[in-house]
Design a protein around this motif. Sequence first.
Motif, PDB file in Angstrom:
ATOM      1  N   PRO A 145      -5.970 -45.406 -66.976  1.00  0.00           N
ATOM      2  CA  PRO A 145      -6.219 -44.065 -67.497  1.00  0.00           C
ATOM      3  C   PRO A 145      -7.184 -44.034 -68.686  1.00  0.00           C
ATOM      4  O   PRO A 145      -7.965 -43.088 -68.831  1.00  0.00           O
ATOM      5  CB  PRO A 145      -4.816 -43.594 -67.925  1.00  0.00           C
ATOM      6  CG  PRO A 145      -3.871 -44.386 -67.101  1.00  0.00           C
ATOM      7  CD  PRO A 145      -4.534 -45.725 -66.901  1.00  0.00           C
ATOM      8  N   ASN A 146      -7.136 -45.099 -69.529  1.00  0.00           N
ATOM      9  CA  ASN A 146      -8.009 -45.094 -70.708  1.00  0.00           C
ATOM     10  C   ASN A 146      -9.482 -45.312 -70.365  1.00  0.00           C
ATOM     11  O   ASN A 146     -10.338 -45.214 -71.241  1.00  0.00           O
ATOM     12  CB  ASN A 146      -7.540 -46.126 -71.741  1.00  0.00           C
ATOM     13  CG  ASN A 146      -7.513 -47.536 -71.189  1.00  0.00           C
ATOM     14  OD1 ASN A 146      -7.844 -47.778 -70.033  1.00  0.00           O
ATOM     15  ND2 ASN A 146      -7.100 -48.474 -72.022  1.00  0.00           N
TER      16      ASN A 146
ATOM     17  N   LEU B  56     -12.268 -41.107 -60.242  1.00  0.00           N
ATOM     18  CA  LEU B  56     -11.132 -41.148 -59.326  1.00  0.00           C
ATOM     19  C   LEU B  56     -10.093 -42.115 -59.884  1.00  0.00           C
ATOM     20  O   LEU B  56     -10.416 -43.256 -60.217  1.00  0.00           O
ATOM     21  CB  LEU B  56     -11.619 -41.629 -57.957  1.00  0.00           C
ATOM     22  CG  LEU B  56     -10.633 -41.714 -56.793  1.00  0.00           C
ATOM     23  CD1 LEU B  56     -10.125 -40.334 -56.419  1.00  0.00           C
ATOM     24  CD2 LEU B  56     -11.314 -42.371 -55.587  1.00  0.00           C
ATOM     25  N   PHE B  57      -8.829 -41.646 -60.001  1.00  0.00           N
ATOM     26  CA  PHE B  57      -7.772 -42.498 -60.543  1.00  0.00           C
ATOM     27  C   PHE B  57      -6.933 -43.070 -59.408  1.00  0.00           C
ATOM     28  O   PHE B  57      -6.387 -42.341 -58.581  1.00  0.00           O
ATOM     29  CB  PHE B  57      -6.869 -41.712 -61.496  1.00  0.00           C
ATOM     30  CG  PHE B  57      -5.736 -42.542 -62.045  1.00  0.00           C
ATOM     31  CD1 PHE B  57      -5.975 -43.588 -62.913  1.00  0.00           C
ATOM     32  CD2 PHE B  57      -4.421 -42.283 -61.663  1.00  0.00           C
ATOM     33  CE1 PHE B  57      -4.940 -44.367 -63.417  1.00  0.00           C
ATOM     34  CE2 PHE B  57      -3.370 -43.051 -62.149  1.00  0.00           C
ATOM     35  CZ  PHE B  57      -3.630 -44.093 -63.033  1.00  0.00           C
ATOM     36  N   ILE B  58      -6.827 -44.414 -59.367  1.00  0.00           N
ATOM     37  CA  ILE B  58      -6.038 -45.108 -58.350  1.00  0.00           C
ATOM     38  C   ILE B  58      -4.697 -45.486 -58.964  1.00  0.00           C
ATOM     39  O   ILE B  58      -4.630 -46.308 -59.891  1.00  0.00           O
ATOM     40  CB  ILE B  58      -6.749 -46.389 -57.859  1.00  0.00           C
ATOM     41  CG1 ILE B  58      -8.206 -46.104 -57.490  1.00  0.00           C
ATOM     42  CG2 ILE B  58      -5.982 -47.006 -56.686  1.00  0.00           C
ATOM     43  CD1 ILE B  58      -8.404 -45.285 -56.263  1.00  0.00           C
ATOM     44  N   ALA B  59      -3.609 -44.917 -58.462  1.00  0.00           N
ATOM     45  CA  ALA B  59      -2.279 -45.170 -59.028  1.00  0.00           C
ATOM     46  C   ALA B  59      -1.649 -46.375 -58.324  1.00  0.00           C
ATOM     47  O   ALA B  59      -0.676 -46.255 -57.570  1.00  0.00           O
ATOM     48  CB  ALA B  59      -1.398 -43.930 -58.884  1.00  0.00           C
ATOM     49  N   ARG B  60      -2.216 -47.543 -58.590  1.00  0.00           N
ATOM     50  CA  ARG B  60      -1.743 -48.773 -57.942  1.00  0.00           C
ATOM     51  C   ARG B  60      -0.478 -49.289 -58.622  1.00  0.00           C
ATOM     52  O   ARG B  60      -0.343 -49.204 -59.840  1.00  0.00           O
ATOM     53  CB  ARG B  60      -2.838 -49.855 -58.008  1.00  0.00           C
ATOM     54  CG  ARG B  60      -2.460 -51.154 -57.331  1.00  0.00           C
ATOM     55  CD  ARG B  60      -3.590 -52.160 -57.406  1.00  0.00           C
ATOM     56  NE  ARG B  60      -3.807 -52.638 -58.766  1.00  0.00           N
ATOM     57  CZ  ARG B  60      -3.088 -53.615 -59.342  1.00  0.00           C
ATOM     58  NH1 ARG B  60      -2.083 -54.175 -58.697  1.00  0.00           N
ATOM     59  NH2 ARG B  60      -3.364 -53.999 -60.580  1.00  0.00           N
TER      60      ARG B  60
ATOM     61  N   LEU C 265      -4.166 -37.019 -65.334  1.00  0.00           N
ATOM     62  CA  LEU C 265      -4.476 -35.603 -65.154  1.00  0.00           C
ATOM     63  C   LEU C 265      -4.901 -34.962 -66.472  1.00  0.00           C
ATOM     64  O   LEU C 265      -5.852 -34.165 -66.523  1.00  0.00           O
ATOM     65  CB  LEU C 265      -3.272 -34.872 -64.570  1.00  0.00           C
ATOM     66  CG  LEU C 265      -2.899 -35.241 -63.119  1.00  0.00           C
ATOM     67  CD1 LEU C 265      -1.574 -34.596 -62.733  1.00  0.00           C
ATOM     68  CD2 LEU C 265      -4.008 -34.808 -62.161  1.00  0.00           C
ATOM     69  N   GLU C 266      -4.206 -35.338 -67.540  1.00  0.00           N
ATOM     70  CA  GLU C 266      -4.555 -34.794 -68.857  1.00  0.00           C
ATOM     71  C   GLU C 266      -5.938 -35.250 -69.300  1.00  0.00           C
ATOM     72  O   GLU C 266      -6.641 -34.530 -70.016  1.00  0.00           O
ATOM     73  CB  GLU C 266      -3.507 -35.232 -69.886  1.00  0.00           C
ATOM     74  CG  GLU C 266      -2.152 -34.558 -69.690  1.00  0.00           C
ATOM     75  CD  GLU C 266      -1.082 -35.128 -70.599  1.00  0.00           C
ATOM     76  OE1 GLU C 266      -1.430 -35.966 -71.466  1.00  0.00           O
ATOM     77  OE2 GLU C 266       0.097 -34.744 -70.442  1.00  0.00           O
ATOM     78  N   ARG C 267      -6.329 -36.446 -68.863  1.00  0.00           N
ATOM     79  CA  ARG C 267      -7.649 -36.971 -69.236  1.00  0.00           C
ATOM     80  C   ARG C 267      -8.754 -36.460 -68.309  1.00  0.00           C
ATOM     81  O   ARG C 267      -9.917 -36.810 -68.474  1.00  0.00           O
ATOM     82  CB  ARG C 267      -7.631 -38.498 -69.227  1.00  0.00           C
ATOM     83  CG  ARG C 267      -6.850 -39.113 -70.385  1.00  0.00           C
ATOM     84  CD  ARG C 267      -6.785 -40.630 -70.235  1.00  0.00           C
ATOM     85  NE  ARG C 267      -6.118 -41.266 -71.355  1.00  0.00           N
ATOM     86  CZ  ARG C 267      -6.746 -41.755 -72.423  1.00  0.00           C
ATOM     87  NH1 ARG C 267      -8.064 -41.665 -72.520  1.00  0.00           N
ATOM     88  NH2 ARG C 267      -6.065 -42.335 -73.396  1.00  0.00           N
TER      89      ARG C 267
ATOM     90  N   LEU D 279       4.258 -33.807 -55.349  1.00  0.00           N
ATOM     91  CA  LEU D 279       2.917 -33.662 -54.779  1.00  0.00           C
ATOM     92  C   LEU D 279       2.381 -32.254 -54.988  1.00  0.00           C
ATOM     93  O   LEU D 279       1.226 -32.057 -55.368  1.00  0.00           O
ATOM     94  CB  LEU D 279       2.949 -33.981 -53.281  1.00  0.00           C
ATOM     95  CG  LEU D 279       2.780 -35.437 -52.860  1.00  0.00           C
ATOM     96  CD1 LEU D 279       2.931 -35.564 -51.348  1.00  0.00           C
ATOM     97  CD2 LEU D 279       1.427 -35.974 -53.287  1.00  0.00           C
ATOM     98  N   SER D 280       3.235 -31.298 -54.743  1.00  0.00           N
ATOM     99  CA  SER D 280       2.831 -29.898 -54.900  1.00  0.00           C
ATOM    100  C   SER D 280       2.494 -29.596 -56.351  1.00  0.00           C
ATOM    101  O   SER D 280       1.521 -28.895 -56.646  1.00  0.00           O
ATOM    102  CB  SER D 280       3.959 -28.988 -54.410  1.00  0.00           C
ATOM    103  OG  SER D 280       3.640 -27.641 -54.640  1.00  0.00           O
ATOM    104  N   GLN D 281       3.278 -30.175 -57.246  1.00  0.00           N
ATOM    105  CA  GLN D 281       3.051 -29.963 -58.679  1.00  0.00           C
ATOM    106  C   GLN D 281       1.685 -30.502 -59.096  1.00  0.00           C
ATOM    107  O   GLN D 281       0.939 -29.846 -59.826  1.00  0.00           O
ATOM    108  CB  GLN D 281       4.168 -30.668 -59.451  1.00  0.00           C
ATOM    109  CG  GLN D 281       4.266 -30.288 -60.919  1.00  0.00           C
ATOM    110  CD  GLN D 281       5.459 -30.964 -61.569  1.00  0.00           C
ATOM    111  OE1 GLN D 281       5.668 -32.166 -61.414  1.00  0.00           O
ATOM    112  NE2 GLN D 281       6.239 -30.186 -62.295  1.00  0.00           N
ATOM    113  N   TRP D 282       1.362 -31.706 -58.585  1.00  0.00           N
ATOM    114  CA  TRP D 282       0.060 -32.292 -58.919  1.00  0.00           C
ATOM    115  C   TRP D 282      -1.086 -31.469 -58.319  1.00  0.00           C
ATOM    116  O   TRP D 282      -2.063 -31.162 -59.003  1.00  0.00           O
ATOM    117  CB  TRP D 282      -0.022 -33.722 -58.392  1.00  0.00           C
ATOM    118  CG  TRP D 282       0.865 -34.694 -59.119  1.00  0.00           C
ATOM    119  CD1 TRP D 282       1.375 -34.562 -60.374  1.00  0.00           C
ATOM    120  CD2 TRP D 282       1.334 -35.945 -58.618  1.00  0.00           C
ATOM    121  NE1 TRP D 282       2.139 -35.650 -60.690  1.00  0.00           N
ATOM    122  CE2 TRP D 282       2.133 -36.517 -59.626  1.00  0.00           C
ATOM    123  CE3 TRP D 282       1.170 -36.624 -57.420  1.00  0.00           C
ATOM    124  CZ2 TRP D 282       2.753 -37.765 -59.479  1.00  0.00           C
ATOM    125  CZ3 TRP D 282       1.781 -37.868 -57.265  1.00  0.00           C
ATOM    126  CH2 TRP D 282       2.576 -38.426 -58.282  1.00  0.00           C
TER     127      TRP D 282
END
Length: 475
Positions: A30-31, A38-42, A57-59, A75-78
Amino acid sequence: MHLIELLKDWPCTIQGNWRNVTIDSVTEHPNRLKRNCLFIARKGAHHDGVESIEEALERGAAAIVIDRPVSESVLSQWSQRGTAVVTVPDCKRFLSYSSAQLSGNPSEELTIIAVTGTNGKTTVTHFIGQLLAQFGIKTAVLGTTGCYIDGEKFDEELPSLTTPPAEYLHPLLRKCKDRGVTHVALEASSLGLEMERLAHCRVSVGVFLNIGTDHFEEHGGRGNYIAAKKKLCSLSEQLIVNSEDRECMGIVKDVELPIHLFGRNVAGGCMPSEELIGTLPPGEHNRLNAMAAASVVKLLGFPERDIFTAFRSLKLPEGRMQLIEHEGRRVFVDYAHTPDALSAALQAVTSLNPRKLICVFGCGGDRDKEKRPEMGKIAETYCDTVILTSDNPRSEHPLTIIQHILRGTEEPASVRVVLDRKRAIHQAIAQSMPNDIVLIAGKGHETSQIIGNKEIRMSDFAEARTALNQLETLL
């Protein structure tokens, strides 16, 4: 690149706002997020990227990629926050794929030589770079000690990993290409291969050096370690293999690729003269390293006579049998941190006929406990004096690590324990005499030491030089 263009050849599902989303870069940290990223949530060994999605998301992440089920409400929230959420089968491979795509697939425009093995990767890649330089080939060398172009350090921010993660690797390859590089010799670590860091890197030549004792715990056993190494076969167009290493030969026995062998006396089917062999850095392991590098360069089409003649100019990389001399005392700093590497380094300095041989070493914490007593036994076998000290103890107590090493020793009189590494180095050099050799093993080029959760400045080479200078003032 538009997100939908990036995803068109990749199995996935998309929720949320994906239209008109443009992607310039990709990251799993994230930093490192920036505009159009594109952020990969591995999921990693110590951290699950899903836990960082809110921060991403905040960044301002342009989109999120996941590979594990999450609740429909989450998922819906995101997606309701206006961010596309992409679900793929495997985040590791997608990170590699997207990094390559966003960098324009630079490996397709380069000749990539990937070198794997428990020991010797750094030396062999640097030797390849030096040999190719003799033929005017602009080469990048990438691995444990960083990135070098034509022997000069390339100032690029990279994590301290043997094989860089794909999000660093492909942009770096692109920068190398833009600077006129045509060939890249890189280190392919077992962890790098297992984590798919090279999954979308076209490898022209894969090199297998040896299989020893290291990283077994991190892979969950020897079998998994060897399986990780074997992944290099599926990435490579042809292979160069150490014929003297049974495990390496076993790995490639059923591989349907062109395979070329090397050994201590032969490289690419040719034998250099003993006179040229004698100009190489000391040690049988460095003879093998040079023959591996020569095999690569010969396979690339360069004349064997000129390759072997260039042996005269080969230099070891930083922290590999790095020598400091003073008043007849010789101090070698070496990265040897496995049983095979320590044995090879001690054999090499023994061949120089020291009056006495003193060795300073420890073992890293949180990994490979089974190798510790073996290394203690090896050191005791070769040395007049062994000083056991801290390496990178990490979360383990240094004394616990040393107690494991001591299980392999039989003569306590020749073994001392000095937990503070700086003090250990100074004491070893202070007790040395002219014609003695001190080998400081384990950390080589590294300039820091990890103790607990802190990283402190520590250079074996700098401390050895300081100790020799202090010794001069006492004489």
